[in-house]
Motif scaffolding. Structure first.
Motif, PDB file in Angstrom:
ATOM      1  N   GLY A  60       0.833  -1.119  -0.229  1.00 22.95           N
ATOM      2  CA  GLY A  60      -0.024   0.014   0.379  1.00 22.95           C
ATOM      3  C   GLY A  60       0.578   1.517   0.253  1.00 22.95           C
ATOM      4  N   ASN A 109       2.299   4.492   0.186  1.00 16.73           N
ATOM      5  CA  ASN A 109       1.763   5.746   1.740  1.00 16.73           C
ATOM      6  C   ASN A 109       0.470   6.222   0.871  1.00 16.73           C
ATOM      7  OD1 ASN A 109       2.570   6.615  -1.487  1.00 16.73           O
ATOM      8  ND2 ASN A 109       3.901   8.283  -0.892  1.00 16.73           N
ATOM      9  N   LYS A 164      -2.660   4.609   2.116  1.00 23.51           N
ATOM     10  CA  LYS A 164      -4.037   4.032   2.310  1.00 23.51           C
ATOM     11  C   LYS A 164      -2.989   4.850   3.547  1.00 23.51           C
ATOM     12  CE  LYS A 164      -4.592  -0.161   0.394  1.00 23.51           C
ATOM     13  NZ  LYS A 164      -3.944  -1.279   0.204  1.00 23.51           N
ATOM     14  N   TYR A 207      -0.913   5.521   8.806  1.00 22.60           N
ATOM     15  CA  TYR A 207      -0.826   5.003   9.907  1.00 22.60           C
ATOM     16  C   TYR A 207      -0.327   3.537   9.014  1.00 22.60           C
ATOM     17  CZ  TYR A 207      -2.718   8.362  13.807  1.00 22.60           C
ATOM     18  OH  TYR A 207      -3.073   9.072  14.147  1.00 22.60           O
ATOM     19  N   ARG A 208      -0.991   3.821   7.640  1.00 17.09           N
ATOM     20  CA  ARG A 208      -0.435   2.793   6.714  1.00 17.09           C
ATOM     21  C   ARG A 208       0.646   2.549   6.561  1.00 17.09           C
ATOM     22  NH1 ARG A 208      -3.519  -1.464   4.110  1.00 17.09           N
ATOM     23  NH2 ARG A 208      -1.788  -2.917   3.860  1.00 17.09           N
ATOM     24  N   GLN A 209       0.937   3.439   5.821  1.00 15.44           N
ATOM     25  CA  GLN A 209       2.535   3.967   5.762  1.00 15.44           C
ATOM     26  C   GLN A 209       3.357   3.346   6.865  1.00 15.44           C
ATOM     27  OE1 GLN A 209       3.593   8.183   4.802  1.00 15.44           O
ATOM     28  NE2 GLN A 209       5.528   7.556   3.861  1.00 15.44           N
ATOM     29  N   ILE A 256       3.475   1.566   9.650  1.00 13.04           N
ATOM     30  CA  ILE A 256       3.313   0.374   9.224  1.00 13.04           C
ATOM     31  C   ILE A 256       3.928  -0.457   8.233  1.00 13.04           C
ATOM     32  CG2 ILE A 256       2.026  -1.223   9.161  1.00 13.04           C
ATOM     33  CD1 ILE A 256      -0.383  -0.625  10.664  1.00 13.04           C
ATOM     34  N   ASN A 257       3.753  -0.046   7.308  1.00 15.11           N
ATOM     35  CA  ASN A 257       5.007  -1.078   6.243  1.00 15.11           C
ATOM     36  C   ASN A 257       6.363  -0.319   6.347  1.00 15.11           C
ATOM     37  OD1 ASN A 257       2.048  -1.282   4.941  1.00 15.11           O
ATOM     38  ND2 ASN A 257       2.138   0.310   3.698  1.00 15.11           N
TER      39      ASN A 257
END
Length: 419
Positions: A248, A250, A252, A255-257, A259-260
């Motif tokens: 995903g 950057n 999504k 916060y998702r970035q 985690i990635n």
């Protein structure tokens, strides 16, 4: 390697066949199977003992380690063949029908042992048709001798300082000694790895292949983010294209970035070796990069370049200690010595500095790009004939010196034996 070549060659053809039949589900299943098997082979040979040891410690088990010999270059050609099947699935390239041509890609000997990681889409046209010219062959010799000199004359000699300091009694190590050893290893790993990459690029040029640059003066960086755009560029590109973006990236939310980024750097650390210090090393960089993204980049514009440079080198040098010391107890002891303000210097530190100040200065000059060989400048100042004579004589002298050091010295470590 033979299995990996045969398996991924076949997988690529099957994936393309299903894609042309508009049967995307079957193509996806074959892709997943190929990824699982590729990673499975890598885990069995590279990580099985590490996993068994930790399971035994955690559950008081008695599973015997497998003790498989690590196939040379398995980390590199596994990533390369995985990227090939993924790119075939994404329709970015066509499956290679000629087995010998595909095998040449997998077993590309100039870069097989220590990189850079090459992607099939970057050299597929060169595998089919390439031209060897005198200019390219000459440039290949220049890059090879340059890389050999980095490895033999700089990395090996500066590495002796790290070897001596890190093998001494760490409990009595002064802060100056600890930092000097860490700086020495920082120089060693840069000249060692970038030297191997230069030799690979040079050998490739001799055979008509053009590999991407793998290093771009990373110690000139003014942030950890910039450092990883300049260090081991091919590995960073691979993880960005085949892990970070598919997760995903950057796209999504922040916060998702984050985690990635954390996942990518856990995997990056683990890829470097089956040991806890490599996992800690990867997570260390993941935390630094997240911290920069969340906070530091907002403040960086207020700081002069030299402060940002010192900040970057400070954390990079610490990272190389984590990378180099596999025993966690010794690692803690060494890091403790780096903040030992009770004993900043001692006679050993002064001895190392007095004996090696010239070598340290040369390493700093060349690693920071303070002196760069400008071929165009020299060509403009000298006639073509005189320039060629000087160039050839310099390369011959350097090559002879390198061979002399290789013959006469016993310390010639291969830092990337885990790959």
């Amino acid at each position: 390697m033979i299995f990996s070549t045969l398996f991924n060659y076949t997988a690529g053809i099957i994936i393309e066949k299903y894609q042309t039949q508009y049967n995307g589900n079957k193509a996806k299943i074959v892709l997943i199977i190929s990824i699982v098997i590729n990673l499975g082979v890598l885990v069995i040979f590279k990580y099985s003992n590490f996993l068994i040891e930790n399971i035994n410690q955690l559950f008081n088990g008695y599973i015997s380690p497998l003790n498989f010999a690590l196939p040379i270059g398995i980390s590199f050609y596994t990533f390369q063949t995985m990227s090939y099947t993924i790119d075939v699935y994404k329709k970015e390239i066509k499956a290679q029908k000629k087995f010998v041509t595909f095998a040449a890609f997998v077993t590309m000997f100039p870069q097989l042992i220590a990189g850079p990681i090459i992607q099939y889409k970057d050299i597929n046209s060169q595998l089919e048709s390439r031209k060897i010219t005198v200019d390219n062959f000459s440039y290949g010799i220049y890059r090879f001798v340059q890389g050999l000199s980095k490895k033999v004359l700089l990395a090996n000699n500066i590495g002796l300082i790290w070897e001596q300091i890190s093998s001494s009694n760490l409990s009595v190590l002064s802060m100056g000694e600890a930092w000097l050893g860490a700086i020495a290893f920082s120089f060693q790993i840069y000249f060692d790895f970038s030297g191997y990459s230069d030799m690979a690029i040079g050998l490739g040029e001799m055979f008509g292949f053009h590999f991407r640059e793998n290093f771009n003066y990373p110690y000139c960086s003014c942030s950890v983010t910039e450092f990883w755009r300049r260090w081991h560029i091919s590995l960073g590109t691979w993880f960005r294209e085949y892990v970070y973006i598919p997760l995903g990236g950057n796209r999504k939310g922040i916060y998702r970035q984050l985690i990635n980024i954390f996942i990518v750097w856990f995997l990056t650390g683990f890829w470097h070796g089956a040991s806890w210090n490599f996992i800690i090393w990867g997570l260390y960089f993941g935390i630094l990069l997240i911290f920069e993204k969340l906070f530091l980049f907002r403040w960086f514009s207020f700081f002069p370049r030299w402060i940002k440079h010192i900040y970057t080198l400070f954390f990079i040098i610490i990272s190389w200690v984590i990378f180099a010391v596999s025993d966690t107890a010794q690692l803690a002891e060494y890091l403790k010595a780096m903040i030992n303000f009770n004993q900043i210097t001692n006679s050993s530190f002064l001895y190392y500095m007095e004996s090696n100040y010239l070598l340290l200065t040369i390493c700093a000059i060349f690693s920071l790009g303070i002196i760069k060989f400008n071929r165009t400048f020299f060509k403009n100042q000298l006639s073509d004939g005189f320039f060629s004579i000087i160039k050839i004589a310099s390369l011959v002298i350097l090559f002879v010196i390198n061979v002399s050091f290789l013959v006469g010295e016993t310390y010639n470590p291969f830092l990337y034996f885990r790959f």
